[in-house]
Write a protein that holds these residues in place. Sequence first.
Motif, PDB file in Angstrom:
ATOM      1  N   ARG A 105     -13.867  11.284  66.826  1.00 23.31           N
ATOM      2  CA  ARG A 105     -12.482  10.886  67.106  1.00 23.31           C
ATOM      3  C   ARG A 105     -12.185  11.078  68.589  1.00 23.31           C
ATOM      4  NH1 ARG A 105      -7.527  13.700  66.968  1.00 23.31           N
ATOM      5  NH2 ARG A 105      -8.567  15.609  66.229  1.00 23.31           N
ATOM      6  N   PHE A 106     -11.543  10.070  69.170  1.00 24.79           N
ATOM      7  CA  PHE A 106     -11.118  10.182  70.558  1.00 24.79           C
ATOM      8  C   PHE A 106     -10.044  11.256  70.689  1.00 24.79           C
ATOM      9  CE2 PHE A 106     -12.836   5.827  70.846  1.00 24.79           C
ATOM     10  CZ  PHE A 106     -13.513   5.904  72.048  1.00 24.79           C
ATOM     11  N   ILE A 107     -10.001  11.862  71.857  1.00 23.09           N
ATOM     12  CA  ILE A 107      -8.961  12.847  72.148  1.00 23.09           C
ATOM     13  C   ILE A 107      -7.688  12.099  72.554  1.00 23.09           C
ATOM     14  CG2 ILE A 107      -8.262  14.705  73.708  1.00 23.09           C
ATOM     15  CD1 ILE A 107     -11.266  15.404  73.932  1.00 23.09           C
ATOM     16  N   GLY A 108      -6.596  12.373  71.872  1.00 25.70           N
ATOM     17  CA  GLY A 108      -5.339  11.716  72.218  1.00 25.70           C
ATOM     18  C   GLY A 108      -5.376  10.239  71.904  1.00 25.70           C
ATOM     19  N   ASP A 109      -4.811   9.433  72.793  1.00 19.81           N
ATOM     20  CA  ASP A 109      -4.730   7.991  72.600  1.00 19.81           C
ATOM     21  C   ASP A 109      -6.075   7.340  72.907  1.00 19.81           C
ATOM     22  OD1 ASP A 109      -4.019   5.179  74.220  1.00 19.81           O
ATOM     23  OD2 ASP A 109      -2.943   5.480  72.334  1.00 19.81           O
ATOM     24  N   ALA A 110      -6.665   6.691  71.899  1.00 19.11           N
ATOM     25  CA  ALA A 110      -8.012   6.129  72.052  1.00 19.11           C
ATOM     26  C   ALA A 110      -8.071   5.073  73.154  1.00 19.11           C
ATOM     27  CB  ALA A 110      -8.476   5.533  70.730  1.00 19.11           C
ATOM     28  N   GLN A 145     -25.252   9.139  65.811  1.00 22.82           N
ATOM     29  CA  GLN A 145     -25.987  10.389  65.952  1.00 22.82           C
ATOM     30  C   GLN A 145     -25.436  11.506  65.067  1.00 22.82           C
ATOM     31  OE1 GLN A 145     -28.727  10.755  68.251  1.00 22.82           O
ATOM     32  NE2 GLN A 145     -29.064  12.538  66.943  1.00 22.82           N
ATOM     33  N   TYR A 146     -24.098  11.595  64.974  1.00 21.93           N
ATOM     34  CA  TYR A 146     -23.490  12.753  64.309  1.00 21.93           C
ATOM     35  C   TYR A 146     -22.550  12.397  63.157  1.00 21.93           C
ATOM     36  CZ  TYR A 146     -24.944  14.774  68.768  1.00 21.93           C
ATOM     37  OH  TYR A 146     -25.664  15.153  69.868  1.00 21.93           O
ATOM     38  N   GLY A 147     -22.111  11.148  63.089  1.00 17.32           N
ATOM     39  CA  GLY A 147     -21.056  10.797  62.149  1.00 17.32           C
ATOM     40  C   GLY A 147     -21.527  10.607  60.718  1.00 17.32           C
ATOM     41  N   VAL A 148     -20.555  10.715  59.815  1.00 20.57           N
ATOM     42  CA  VAL A 148     -20.784  10.463  58.395  1.00 20.57           C
ATOM     43  C   VAL A 148     -19.620   9.608  57.892  1.00 20.57           C
ATOM     44  CG1 VAL A 148     -20.890  11.494  56.092  1.00 20.57           C
ATOM     45  CG2 VAL A 148     -22.068  12.601  57.993  1.00 20.57           C
ATOM     46  N   GLY A 149     -19.924   8.619  57.042  1.00 17.69           N
ATOM     47  CA  GLY A 149     -18.869   7.804  56.455  1.00 17.69           C
ATOM     48  C   GLY A 149     -18.379   6.721  57.400  1.00 17.69           C
ATOM     49  N   GLU A 150     -17.138   6.302  57.188  1.00 20.06           N
ATOM     50  CA  GLU A 150     -16.542   5.230  57.984  1.00 20.06           C
ATOM     51  C   GLU A 150     -16.249   5.710  59.407  1.00 20.06           C
ATOM     52  OE1 GLU A 150     -15.934   2.112  56.884  1.00 20.06           O
ATOM     53  OE2 GLU A 150     -16.774   2.572  54.896  1.00 20.06           O
ATOM     54  N   LEU A 151     -16.302   4.773  60.341  1.00 15.38           N
ATOM     55  CA  LEU A 151     -15.904   5.103  61.700  1.00 15.38           C
ATOM     56  C   LEU A 151     -14.403   5.314  61.758  1.00 15.38           C
ATOM     57  CD1 LEU A 151     -18.590   3.188  62.064  1.00 15.38           C
ATOM     58  CD2 LEU A 151     -17.902   3.227  64.454  1.00 15.38           C
ATOM     59  N   ASN A 152     -13.973   6.134  62.702  1.00 18.84           N
ATOM     60  CA  ASN A 152     -12.552   6.376  62.885  1.00 18.84           C
ATOM     61  C   ASN A 152     -11.826   5.043  63.109  1.00 18.84           C
ATOM     62  OD1 ASN A 152     -10.334   6.842  65.240  1.00 18.84           O
ATOM     63  ND2 ASN A 152     -10.276   8.504  63.743  1.00 18.84           N
ATOM     64  N   GLU A 212      -8.742   4.182  64.153  1.00 21.77           N
ATOM     65  CA  GLU A 212      -8.044   3.986  65.426  1.00 21.77           C
ATOM     66  C   GLU A 212      -9.053   3.736  66.545  1.00 21.77           C
ATOM     67  OE1 GLU A 212      -5.300   6.354  68.728  1.00 21.77           O
ATOM     68  OE2 GLU A 212      -5.954   7.381  66.903  1.00 21.77           O
ATOM     69  N   GLY A 213     -10.126   4.504  66.533  1.00 25.45           N
ATOM     70  CA  GLY A 213     -11.140   4.329  67.560  1.00 25.45           C
ATOM     71  C   GLY A 213     -11.812   2.973  67.482  1.00 25.45           C
ATOM     72  N   LEU A 214     -12.142   2.524  66.268  1.00 28.47           N
ATOM     73  CA  LEU A 214     -12.794   1.233  66.104  1.00 28.47           C
ATOM     74  C   LEU A 214     -11.878   0.099  66.566  1.00 28.47           C
ATOM     75  CD1 LEU A 214     -15.163  -0.445  65.137  1.00 28.47           C
ATOM     76  CD2 LEU A 214     -14.212  -0.357  62.815  1.00 28.47           C
ATOM     77  N   ARG A 215     -10.621   0.197  66.238  1.00 27.54           N
ATOM     78  CA  ARG A 215      -9.670  -0.823  66.682  1.00 27.54           C
ATOM     79  C   ARG A 215      -9.567  -0.843  68.203  1.00 27.54           C
ATOM     80  NH1 ARG A 215      -6.095   0.642  63.649  1.00 27.54           N
ATOM     81  NH2 ARG A 215      -4.956   2.095  64.998  1.00 27.54           N
ATOM     82  N   ALA A 216      -9.537   0.323  68.801  1.00 35.43           N
ATOM     83  CA  ALA A 216      -9.385   0.408  70.258  1.00 35.43           C
ATOM     84  C   ALA A 216     -10.620  -0.121  70.982  1.00 35.43           C
ATOM     85  CB  ALA A 216      -9.104   1.851  70.665  1.00 35.43           C
ATOM     86  N   VAL A 217     -11.824   0.230  70.523  1.00 34.55           N
ATOM     87  CA  VAL A 217     -13.027  -0.246  71.215  1.00 34.55           C
ATOM     88  C   VAL A 217     -13.200  -1.743  71.039  1.00 34.55           C
ATOM     89  CG1 VAL A 217     -14.213   1.987  71.071  1.00 34.55           C
ATOM     90  CG2 VAL A 217     -14.565   0.297  69.263  1.00 34.55           C
TER      91      VAL A 217
END
Length: 417
Positions: free
Chosen positions: A151-156, A176-183, A185-190
């Motif tokens: 998860r991004f810190i603050g506003d992605a 590398q480290y995640g499990v399950g669905e991507l965040n 808010e982060g996916l929308r922002a990227v």
Amino acid sequence: MSARITDDWLVAPSLQAVFAALETGDDRVRVVGGAVRNTLLGLPVTDIDLSTTAEPSVVMARAKAHGLKPVPTGFDHGTVTIVSDGVPYEVTTLREDVETHGRSATVRFGRNWQHDAERRDFTMNALYADRDGTVFDPVGGLPDLKARHVRFIGDASRRIAEDYLRILRFFRFHAQYGVGELNAEGLRAVTEARAGLSHLSAERIGMELRKLVSAPGAADTVEVMHDAGILQYVLATPAGTKPFRALRALDAVAAESRDPALCLAILSDGGTRELQQLADHLRLSNAERKRMIASLEAGRAIRARLEAGERGVLDELGLAELLYRHGRALAVDGLLYAWAEVDAGPEDAGFLRALERLRVMPLPVLPVSGADLIAAGARPGPDLGRRLKQAESLWLASGFRKDRVALIAESAERTGD
């Protein structure tokens, strides 16, 4: 949520000497980022980065005074590398962003740990630990780390605008480290910011992609990147996510399936021309370029013969020829490439046996040399080349059975000498 770490690297005399040198008066030093994150996850620690309230000039002076070697590797940005007992430690003064530029930022030095944390990328990267192992979590990274949630810190969107490489880092850290669905808010922002990748150098993109495609969760992650229109953008070629998934399904039987060059080769959906474009686009090394092209050519040749019904390509003679033509490393690459393209799965008995044999079979060596042929009467130059090529063809056709004497004699007969 609180935590404490205990690990050999933390109590190492070389690191403790850095703490002792810099923690003078009210200045403090903490380990930050990857070393803390990986220790809490039970993963290996390779690099140890430190943050401090002391300014760079003070860090330099105190290190020298304690017999350590300071190197001003990024002095203007607050970073000094301290070599202690031969071990380098990157020490960076706490910072606050004054202005961001999409690829870098204008910063000022500070003494506020919260502000330093808030300018970092992901919550799991903003974990600090003091010399006794007490973990400090200014932005809620511990719950995210426990959940394996990137998860991004603050506003992605704001974090991404500070450095567009964070688009790729978001996917790489999830792989590398995640499990399950991507965040979400982060996916929308990227996805919305993907055009910002054009501001990055090819070298930075290439370095991040190498790490991403070799990460444990890369197969799922690159599919998300493809759906978001990001994978094609950074590869600059069509993307083959299906064969890439099939390649990474072989991780348990072949460590080579995680090699970045092989991963990128099969992820580029095309032929040699597309691989050349990819290598140019990402500024890959000549060694990487050659390995990618050789893997593709060997793999496609194996696949073509299999599709033509030539199962002998995976028997002893076929594998011996593969070893002779490509060497062991590229022979394995080619086999894995073909294995993934036909999507046979890691349980396929034929491919498994072929992989095992490639690892242990002796490398075939042509038993006749140019010097042998010259001694037998061949003339140096084109004639020698023809004779040597003829000897090689005879040797291969015989299933590697013909010896030096037979090859010298028969190559002379075939070329009319």
